[in-house]
Design an enzyme around this catalytic site. Sequence first.
Site, short mmCIF file in Angstrom:
data_model
loop_
_atom_site.label_atom_id
_atom_site.label_comp_id
_atom_site.label_asym_id
_atom_site.label_seq_id
_atom_site.Cartn_x
_atom_site.Cartn_y
_atom_site.Cartn_z
N LEU A 4 9.01 35.26 -12.95
CA LEU A 4 7.79 34.79 -12.30
C LEU A 4 7.78 35.11 -10.81
O LEU A 4 8.78 34.93 -10.12
CB LEU A 4 7.63 33.28 -12.50
CG LEU A 4 7.58 32.79 -13.95
CD1 LEU A 4 7.25 31.30 -13.98
CD2 LEU A 4 6.60 33.58 -14.80
N HIS A 5 6.65 35.60 -10.33
CA HIS A 5 6.46 35.86 -8.90
C HIS A 5 5.19 35.16 -8.44
O HIS A 5 4.56 34.42 -9.21
CB HIS A 5 6.43 37.37 -8.61
CG HIS A 5 5.47 38.13 -9.48
ND1 HIS A 5 4.11 37.94 -9.44
CD2 HIS A 5 5.68 39.07 -10.43
CE1 HIS A 5 3.52 38.74 -10.29
NE2 HIS A 5 4.45 39.42 -10.94
N GLY B 70 2.27 36.11 -8.09
CA GLY B 70 1.10 36.37 -8.95
C GLY B 70 1.04 35.35 -10.09
O GLY B 70 -0.03 34.78 -10.37
N HIS B 71 2.18 35.09 -10.72
CA HIS B 71 2.21 34.08 -11.80
C HIS B 71 1.91 32.69 -11.23
O HIS B 71 1.21 31.89 -11.86
CB HIS B 71 3.58 34.03 -12.47
CG HIS B 71 3.96 35.29 -13.19
ND1 HIS B 71 4.86 36.19 -12.68
CD2 HIS B 71 3.55 35.78 -14.38
CE1 HIS B 71 5.00 37.19 -13.53
NE2 HIS B 71 4.23 36.97 -14.56
N GLN C 129 5.93 44.06 -28.16
CA GLN C 129 5.04 44.81 -27.26
C GLN C 129 5.78 45.89 -26.47
O GLN C 129 5.19 46.54 -25.61
CB GLN C 129 4.27 43.86 -26.33
CG GLN C 129 5.09 43.16 -25.26
CD GLN C 129 4.26 42.12 -24.50
OE1 GLN C 129 3.97 41.04 -25.03
NE2 GLN C 129 3.85 42.44 -23.29
N GLY D 39 -3.94 37.27 -15.76
CA GLY D 39 -4.24 37.97 -14.51
C GLY D 39 -5.17 39.15 -14.73
O GLY D 39 -5.08 39.84 -15.75
N VAL E 180 -3.16 39.14 -7.11
CA VAL E 180 -2.56 38.79 -5.81
C VAL E 180 -1.92 40.06 -5.25
O VAL E 180 -1.25 40.79 -5.97
CB VAL E 180 -1.50 37.67 -5.97
CG1 VAL E 180 -0.88 37.31 -4.62
CG2 VAL E 180 -2.11 36.44 -6.62
O1 PAF Z 1 1.17 39.71 -19.46
C1 PAF Z 1 2.26 39.36 -19.98
O2 PAF Z 1 3.17 38.91 -19.30
C2 PAF Z 1 2.43 39.51 -21.49
O3 PAF Z 1 1.80 40.67 -21.95
C3 PAF Z 1 1.97 38.28 -22.27
C4 PAF Z 1 0.47 38.04 -22.14
C5 PAF Z 1 2.73 37.05 -21.80
C6 PAF Z 1 2.28 38.48 -23.76
O4 PAF Z 1 3.63 38.66 -23.99
#
Ligand code: PAF
Length: 293
Positions: A36-37, A39-40, A66, A155, A184
């Site tokens: 987390l930075h 932006g999060h 993913q 975001g 951000v």
């Molecule tokens: O944007 C992300 O960090 C990821 O794609 C998400 C939405 C958490 C799904 O794993």
Amino acid sequence: MTGPAVVTTRAELAALLEPHRRAGARIGFVPTMGALHEGHASLLRVAREQVAGGPVVASVFVNPTQFGEAADLERYPRTLEADLEVCAREGVAVVFAPEVAEMYPHGTGDDTVMVRPGPLAKVLEGRTRKGHYRGVLTVVAKLFGLVRPDVAVFGQKDYQQLVMIRRMVEDLCLGVEVVGAETVREPDGLALSSRNVHLDEEQRRQATALSRTLYAAVESAPYGPGPALDAARAVLRESDGVDLDYLEITTPDLGPLPEDPPPGYEARILIAARVGTTRLIDNLPLILGAPRA
Ligand code: PAF
């Protein structure tokens, strides 16, 4: 500062959220892959504003479905302790940090049901990241099913992801309000991203070309899409170290622009480029054919 409750199983999550649901509280949700930075942190703040006193849930889960390459999945930073500090600072009530088997009890292969992401998975990012959005939409649908949030915040930085999640919520009738929070930026315009840590000093300087390209397009957008793209390309020509993947102007839903957009037409410009070995993306809204206020 009291920290969030940290849970790893579906059952614990359900038990923690049940009293809030019974009390009629609005539940906010920010899905993340950790690392987390700021932006999060801004997404968490938007979620808090949205729920007006209700609990905000954050998930920290590096979603294997993913990732294209196993090596990328292995390399993805895992920083749970630091992530919990950010969540505590931003008043998150619950952090859901499951293991892979908890999220994918039938495995991550053909034995599990996955979301078919539709045509938008074939454009922009989807052209080079095969299977990426299938994985993203699948895990977001699962997380929505587990958290059952009223509102979820994503975001605008990953604009294609945001648009596709909105589309999934609509097409699969998931009943979650999706809010897109503003990107951000560093003072020099670089969009915050977990990938920025991979840039060395020289590449960090070169990476500002992405946002400069987009802002040049925004400036020239009153003259139409052609001049906007010309202005953007002029910035790229003068920038070193940037290997362009795409630069495109689309409708806000990522469709092709109408042939002759009327003055004041709101569009989106999106860019992806490699700086060194790091692939970066960015985007901005732009108003075509109207004088800037
Ligand atoms: O944007 C992300 O960090 C990821 O794609 C998400 C939405 C958490 C799904 O794993």
